[in-house]
Design an enzyme around this catalytic site. Structure first.
Site, PDB file in Angstrom:
ATOM      1  N   GLY A  59      -8.364  -6.563  18.686  1.00  0.00           N
ATOM      2  CA  GLY A  59      -8.247  -5.140  18.493  1.00  0.00           C
ATOM      3  C   GLY A  59      -9.362  -4.265  18.998  1.00  0.00           C
ATOM      4  N   SER A  60      -9.381  -3.136  18.400  1.00  0.00           N
ATOM      5  CA  SER A  60     -10.127  -1.973  18.838  1.00  0.00           C
ATOM      6  C   SER A  60     -11.637  -2.178  18.842  1.00  0.00           C
ATOM      7  CB  SER A  60      -9.791  -0.808  17.907  1.00  0.00           C
ATOM      8  OG  SER A  60     -10.626   0.285  18.137  1.00  0.00           O
ATOM      9  N   SER A  61     -12.288  -1.504  19.778  1.00  0.00           N
ATOM     10  CA  SER A  61     -13.747  -1.525  19.821  1.00  0.00           C
ATOM     11  C   SER A  61     -14.348  -0.867  18.585  1.00  0.00           C
ATOM     12  CB  SER A  61     -14.249  -0.833  21.087  1.00  0.00           C
ATOM     13  OG  SER A  61     -13.792   0.496  21.139  1.00  0.00           O
ATOM     14  N   SER A  62     -13.562  -0.075  17.879  1.00  0.00           N
ATOM     15  CA  SER A  62     -14.038   0.538  16.636  1.00  0.00           C
ATOM     16  C   SER A  62     -14.306  -0.499  15.559  1.00  0.00           C
ATOM     17  CB  SER A  62     -13.013   1.548  16.123  1.00  0.00           C
ATOM     18  OG  SER A  62     -12.825   2.573  17.069  1.00  0.00           O
ATOM     19  N   GLY A  63     -13.787  -1.697  15.750  1.00  0.00           N
ATOM     20  CA  GLY A  63     -14.044  -2.776  14.800  1.00  0.00           C
ATOM     21  C   GLY A  63     -15.521  -3.101  14.670  1.00  0.00           C
TER      22      GLY A  63
END
Length: 139
Positions: A59-63
């Site tokens: 998933g997302s780089s916001s992880g």
């Protein structure tokens, strides 16, 4: 053993192996330390303090920011052992180490059979450095 430390540090804890990859963004509650992705096989599992084995992140780089926040709060895994390198997970752990001085070692084990063997242990000590990684079974 063919292992590489992505983020250095030391940790000891109970081994928890995830059956599927996990996205820390939207799949993990940093306040409570639990898997909140309702479609994940380990929905509701607490990752806090665990030596977390998962093949890779998802998933997302916001992880990275979610993981860093969980490390700051003390709700993150104690260490993360991957089968595939994951820049997002490594970034989150590295940011927490730099900003808060808290280690969450991240290690990649290149040999799937060795990764499977270690993920079946009840407890493990992790010591990851720039040049060497030690993964030691614990009683």
């Amino acid at each position: 053993m063919s292992a590489r430390g992505l983020v250095s540090g030391k940790a000891v804890g109970t081994v928890l192996k995830l059956d599927d990859p996990l996205s820390f963004w939207g799949g993990f509650d940093s306040a409570g330390g639990k898997v909140i992705d309702r479609f994940h096989p380990q929905h509701g599992a607490c990752l806090s303090g665990a030596i977390l084995f998962m093949e890779r992140g998802r998933g997302s780089s916001s992880g990275a920011s979610v993981l860093a926040e969980a490390i700051r709060l003390g709700t993150a895994p104690a260490a993360i052992i991957l089968l595939q390198e994951d820049a997002i997970i490594a970034t989150g752990a590295l940011v927490a180490q730099m900003l808060y001085g808290i280690d969450c070692p991240v290690v990649v084990i290149k040999d799937q059979a060795e990764w499977q063997r270690l993920s079946a242990l009840p407890r493990l000590a992790v010591e990851a450095g720039a040049d060497v990684v030690f993964l030691t079974p614990q009683a």
